[in-house]
Design an enzyme around this catalytic site. Sequence first.
Site, mmCIF file in Angstrom:
data_model
loop_
_atom_site.group_PDB
_atom_site.id
_atom_site.type_symbol
_atom_site.label_atom_id
_atom_site.label_comp_id
_atom_site.label_asym_id
_atom_site.label_seq_id
_atom_site.Cartn_x
_atom_site.Cartn_y
_atom_site.Cartn_z
ATOM 1 N N HIS A 16 0.861 -1.183 0.000
ATOM 2 C CA HIS A 16 0.000 0.000 0.000
ATOM 3 C C HIS A 16 0.897 1.232 0.000
ATOM 4 C CE1 HIS A 16 -3.674 2.351 0.841
ATOM 5 N NE2 HIS A 16 -2.829 3.151 1.467
ATOM 6 N N CYS A 17 0.754 2.056 -1.028
ATOM 7 C CA CYS A 17 1.628 3.220 -1.192
ATOM 8 C C CYS A 17 0.851 4.489 -0.848
ATOM 9 C CB CYS A 17 2.159 3.300 -2.618
ATOM 10 S SG CYS A 17 3.299 4.675 -2.887
ATOM 11 N N PRO A 18 1.153 5.150 0.264
ATOM 12 C CA PRO A 18 0.440 6.397 0.590
ATOM 13 C C PRO A 18 0.785 7.540 -0.356
ATOM 14 C CG PRO A 18 2.227 6.023 2.150
ATOM 15 C CD PRO A 18 2.149 4.797 1.296
#
EC number: 2.3.1.225
Length: 364
Positions: free
Chosen positions: A168-170
């Site tokens: 998961h890439c913010p």
Amino acid sequence: MSVMVVRKKVTRKWEKLPGRNTFCCDGRVMMARQKGIFYLTLFLILGTCTLFFAFECRYLAVQLSPAIPVFAAMLFLFSMATLLRTSFSDPGVIPRALPDEAAFIEMEIEATNGAVPQGQRPPPRIKNFQINNQIVKLKYCYTCKIFRPPRASHCSICDNCVERFDHHCPWVGNCVGKRNYRYFYLFILSLSLLTIYVFAFNIVYVALKSLKIGFLETLKETPGTVLEVLICFFTLWSVVGLTGFHTFLVALNQTTNEDIKGSWTGKNRVQNPYSHGNIVKNCCEVLCGPLPPSVLDRRGILPLEESGSRPPSTQETSSSLLPQSPASTEHMNSNEMAEDTSIPEEMPPPEPPEPPQEASEAEK
């Protein structure tokens, strides 16, 4: 002739999807709820490139070559396109099991494991699956009520199972999975080239200006250039390092999640069943293979029973196609319209005929 068209409110499937995603543009755009860092990414890219095009490019196009702003614009547009595609697309979310499907899976598990004595821990819910002559374990997701496909994992931030989950890439405001990994890789690759490009020509710009008015005077006249150099310098190491790491993963046909868990590089030294043993084949499969369609059907229409809306009445579903003259249409009020479109009531039964009256006294 006047036509009355009554439109019913349609409930789309994205409005009832579980998880912690947000949707825009009637379900066409799908993102995570935490979008603050994504807006920071947009601000840094747009702000730095705006300063570069406004000041340095104008000077360098005259002093060196007009091709400098052209290549910068191409890199900028490509980076923005891949960023938005990564952020706004479905990463490969797997739908949760319906109640009937979940009940059937529970029955299968109970039949396989048998009755568990009270006080004992039930065995793990795992299925064995063979890929390239190697056993791969399929784990059960207690949230989605499904056995996850190979390489899938449940994202705790978006609360969804994602196929070929990478991480998961913010910074892009979304999960990175099977359906958007190639765009994520192209984004960080193009962003690395753009950062190096802007950083290098900022140094060239300062050097050319320093030859004419001096180094300190150049820094005083161009504070925007100093800001660009600082942003590019601190961004360069992380972005280029991330690009190199993912290039290594693509060459091995491996995900970030598998690398962190040590699935294929741990103590067991289990061979990666998804690798073709060839760098070119692995890169072609990850970056150039066919893109699977989304299985969410976000813009599909829910039936009335699932949407929770009341069934439409007869007056809402019917339309009036009675020919009317303009004059009669203007003078017709709402009561008259209701009388015209309502269902006629049943006629009362005819009254029995009255008996004949008695003869008058004169006739008697």
